[in-house]
Write an enzyme that holds these catalytic residues in place. Structure first.
Site, PDB file in Angstrom:
ATOM      1  N   LYS A   4      -2.399  -2.823   7.971  1.00 52.66           N
ATOM      2  CA  LYS A   4      -3.641  -2.362   9.073  1.00 52.66           C
ATOM      3  C   LYS A   4      -2.900  -2.487  10.174  1.00 52.66           C
ATOM      4  O   LYS A   4      -3.217  -4.097  10.433  1.00 52.66           O
ATOM      5  CB  LYS A   4      -4.515  -2.611   8.283  1.00 52.66           C
ATOM      6  CG  LYS A   4      -4.830  -1.766   6.553  1.00 52.66           C
ATOM      7  CD  LYS A   4      -6.097  -2.061   6.187  1.00 52.66           C
ATOM      8  CE  LYS A   4      -6.783  -1.863   5.364  1.00 52.66           C
ATOM      9  NZ  LYS A   4      -7.755  -1.772   4.085  1.00 52.66           N
ATOM     10  N   TYR A  23      -9.518 -11.782  -6.870  1.00 48.76           N
ATOM     11  CA  TYR A  23      -8.747 -11.590  -7.418  1.00 48.76           C
ATOM     12  C   TYR A  23      -8.345 -12.746  -8.113  1.00 48.76           C
ATOM     13  O   TYR A  23      -8.075 -12.946  -9.790  1.00 48.76           O
ATOM     14  CB  TYR A  23      -7.647 -11.420  -7.720  1.00 48.76           C
ATOM     15  CG  TYR A  23      -6.508 -10.347  -7.115  1.00 48.76           C
ATOM     16  CD1 TYR A  23      -6.428  -8.785  -7.532  1.00 48.76           C
ATOM     17  CD2 TYR A  23      -6.365 -10.223  -5.316  1.00 48.76           C
ATOM     18  CE1 TYR A  23      -6.612  -7.902  -7.532  1.00 48.76           C
ATOM     19  CE2 TYR A  23      -6.767  -8.606  -4.952  1.00 48.76           C
ATOM     20  CZ  TYR A  23      -6.260  -7.220  -5.831  1.00 48.76           C
ATOM     21  OH  TYR A  23      -6.175  -6.627  -5.312  1.00 48.76           O
ATOM     22  N   ARG A  58       0.565  -1.482  -0.183  1.00 52.58           N
ATOM     23  CA  ARG A  58      -0.632   0.430  -0.411  1.00 52.58           C
ATOM     24  C   ARG A  58       0.950   1.244  -0.028  1.00 52.58           C
ATOM     25  O   ARG A  58       2.092   1.139   0.363  1.00 52.58           O
ATOM     26  CB  ARG A  58      -0.871   0.333   1.362  1.00 52.58           C
ATOM     27  CG  ARG A  58      -1.803  -1.108   1.367  1.00 52.58           C
ATOM     28  CD  ARG A  58      -2.773  -1.188   2.884  1.00 52.58           C
ATOM     29  NE  ARG A  58      -3.347  -2.461   2.908  1.00 52.58           N
ATOM     30  CZ  ARG A  58      -3.275  -3.575   3.145  1.00 52.58           C
ATOM     31  NH1 ARG A  58      -1.848  -3.709   3.831  1.00 52.58           N
ATOM     32  NH2 ARG A  58      -3.821  -4.591   3.550  1.00 52.58           N
ATOM     33  N   ARG A  65      -0.703  -1.999  -6.678  1.00 54.89           N
ATOM     34  CA  ARG A  65      -1.455  -2.954  -5.786  1.00 54.89           C
ATOM     35  C   ARG A  65      -1.731  -4.404  -6.830  1.00 54.89           C
ATOM     36  O   ARG A  65      -1.951  -5.350  -6.163  1.00 54.89           O
ATOM     37  CB  ARG A  65      -1.838  -2.810  -4.840  1.00 54.89           C
ATOM     38  CG  ARG A  65      -2.531  -3.460  -3.252  1.00 54.89           C
ATOM     39  CD  ARG A  65      -2.740  -2.986  -1.985  1.00 54.89           C
ATOM     40  NE  ARG A  65      -2.494  -3.633  -1.441  1.00 54.89           N
ATOM     41  CZ  ARG A  65      -2.823  -4.475  -0.043  1.00 54.89           C
ATOM     42  NH1 ARG A  65      -0.870  -4.304   0.131  1.00 54.89           N
ATOM     43  NH2 ARG A  65      -3.555  -5.154   0.486  1.00 54.89           N
ATOM     44  N   HIS A  84      -2.740   2.268  -5.394  1.00 51.61           N
ATOM     45  CA  HIS A  84      -3.110   1.122  -5.343  1.00 51.61           C
ATOM     46  C   HIS A  84      -3.544   0.453  -6.667  1.00 51.61           C
ATOM     47  O   HIS A  84      -3.964  -1.061  -6.833  1.00 51.61           O
ATOM     48  CB  HIS A  84      -5.229   1.797  -5.454  1.00 51.61           C
ATOM     49  CG  HIS A  84      -5.538   0.686  -4.232  1.00 51.61           C
ATOM     50  ND1 HIS A  84      -4.168   0.077  -3.079  1.00 51.61           N
ATOM     51  CD2 HIS A  84      -6.418  -0.465  -3.838  1.00 51.61           C
ATOM     52  CE1 HIS A  84      -5.034  -0.355  -1.642  1.00 51.61           C
ATOM     53  NE2 HIS A  84      -6.051  -0.688  -2.617  1.00 51.61           N
ATOM     54  N   HIS A 131      -3.408  -9.222   3.585  1.00 48.83           N
ATOM     55  CA  HIS A 131      -4.675  -9.299   3.840  1.00 48.83           C
ATOM     56  C   HIS A 131      -5.137 -10.562   4.902  1.00 48.83           C
ATOM     57  O   HIS A 131      -4.978 -11.039   4.569  1.00 48.83           O
ATOM     58  CB  HIS A 131      -6.151 -10.142   2.359  1.00 48.83           C
ATOM     59  CG  HIS A 131      -6.029  -9.221   1.137  1.00 48.83           C
ATOM     60  ND1 HIS A 131      -6.223  -9.497   0.018  1.00 48.83           N
ATOM     61  CD2 HIS A 131      -6.032  -7.799   1.272  1.00 48.83           C
ATOM     62  CE1 HIS A 131      -6.331  -8.101  -0.738  1.00 48.83           C
ATOM     63  NE2 HIS A 131      -6.158  -7.929  -0.606  1.00 48.83           N
TER      64      HIS A 131
END
Length: 321
Positions: free
Chosen positions: A187, A297, A156, A265, A262, A288
């Site tokens: 995150k 994806y 990110r 990414r 992004h 994730h």
């Protein structure tokens, strides 16, 4: 004006998110904006304390978000769902902490959002993007390293600009034949180790050896920072500046589609899946929390296969004729 009891209860939840859950500052800022909008709606509805909120207040707020009826700009369904998630977390916290007898938001559902597949560049477009970044100056070396790094690691943009030099290991050959790796902090400050591909490693090494020292030396006043990517004043590169680097490169490359950090990414993940990577490996690389997020994806890859099949096979027709 928001009543003190309501304002204090919201602040208590935000403190919990910052201290107990360790959310990143950018994430906390988004929570503050969303919950400030909700608190203003409650105040306008005559609510002065957490225990006075009922399900009607929550559903009314959700409806107002989509139309701008709360005085703010109208939000798309996905943005409404994001704000509602913050509101539901707030009420869940209030109920657990005894600030309210029930959770009035527990059964409130977000509006249905149309499914959107991530936009990814083709491999050729990524190559054109990378080659459009000149490397004849310290800033150019930085820009090439940044773009190569984002595409080569799937990081990110906030993770990339938050890196320190010591977070990247092996790019200048100090560890022999070891594969270069980077420590990324995603995150919730969750750490993951991601390999750095040879092109990205070479670009970062060139930046560290030939570009970064020049920006450090030219900083006025003189400053020392551990940041990997620097701005022209020798300080840490911002997210906004990194975004500008990508959009400028896309313009020079003549890419018609909108390109953002992004997008790189998404391209990283899509190209891995197209190359046969296991979805759980891609999940780990992207950071994730759930494999469900990564599985989008697989649908992107299936769509690409379907399109190629439809164009190439003489009897591939789904139009019912």
């Amino acid at each position: 004006m928001t009543a003190p009891a309501l304002e204090g209860a919201v602040r208590r939840h935000l403190d919990h998110l910052a201290v107990e859950r360790g959310l990143a500052e950018n994430t906390l800022a988004a929570y503050r904006r969303d919950l400030a909008r909700y608190a203003a709606w409650l105040a306008a509805s005559g609510v002065g304390a957490p225990e006075e909120v009922d399900a009607g207040h929550v559903t009314g707020f959700v409806a107002a978000l989509g139309t701008g009826g709360d005085g703010g700009r109208p939000l798309a369904p996905r943005s409404v769902a994001r704000v509602l998630a913050a509101v539901r977390g707030l009420h869940r916290f209030w109920a657990l902490e005894g600030l309210a007898p029930t959770d009035p938001a527990a059964d409130v559902a977000p509006p249905a959002a149309p499914e959107r597949l991530p936009r990814a560049l083709s491999v050729d477009a990524v190559t054109r993007l990378l080659e459009a970044v000149p490397v004849d100056s310290p800033a150019g070396l930085r820009d090439r390293a940044l773009v190569e790094f984002l595409y080569g690691t799937g990081a990110r943009v906030s993770e990339a600009v938050g890196l320190d030099v010591d977070d990247v290991v092996g790019v200048t050959g100090e560890h022999g034949d070891d594969v270069p790796v980077v420590r990324l902090f995603g995150k919730g400050s969750k750490e993951r180790i991601v390999p750095v591909g040879s092109y990205a490693a070479e670009a970062v090494a060139a930046w560290l050896v030939r570009g970064r020292p020049a920006l450090v030396a030219g900083a006025r006043p003189a400053r020392g920072t551990p940041a990997l990517f620097l701005n022209l004043r020798g300080g840490r590169l911002s997210r906004q500046s990194a975004w500008s680097v990508i959009t400028a490169a896309a313009d020079r490359a003549g890419l018609a589609e909108e390109v953002s950090p992004h997008t790189l990414r998404h391209s990283f993940a899509t190209h891995l899946m197209q190359g046969g990577a296991d979805v759980r490996v891609v999940q780990e690389l992207l950071g994730h929390a759930s494999v469900t997020t990564t599985q989008v994806y697989t649908r992107v890859t299936a769509e690409a296969l379907r399109e190629v099949y439809a164009q190439a096979h003489p009897r591939a027709r789904w139009d019912g004729r």
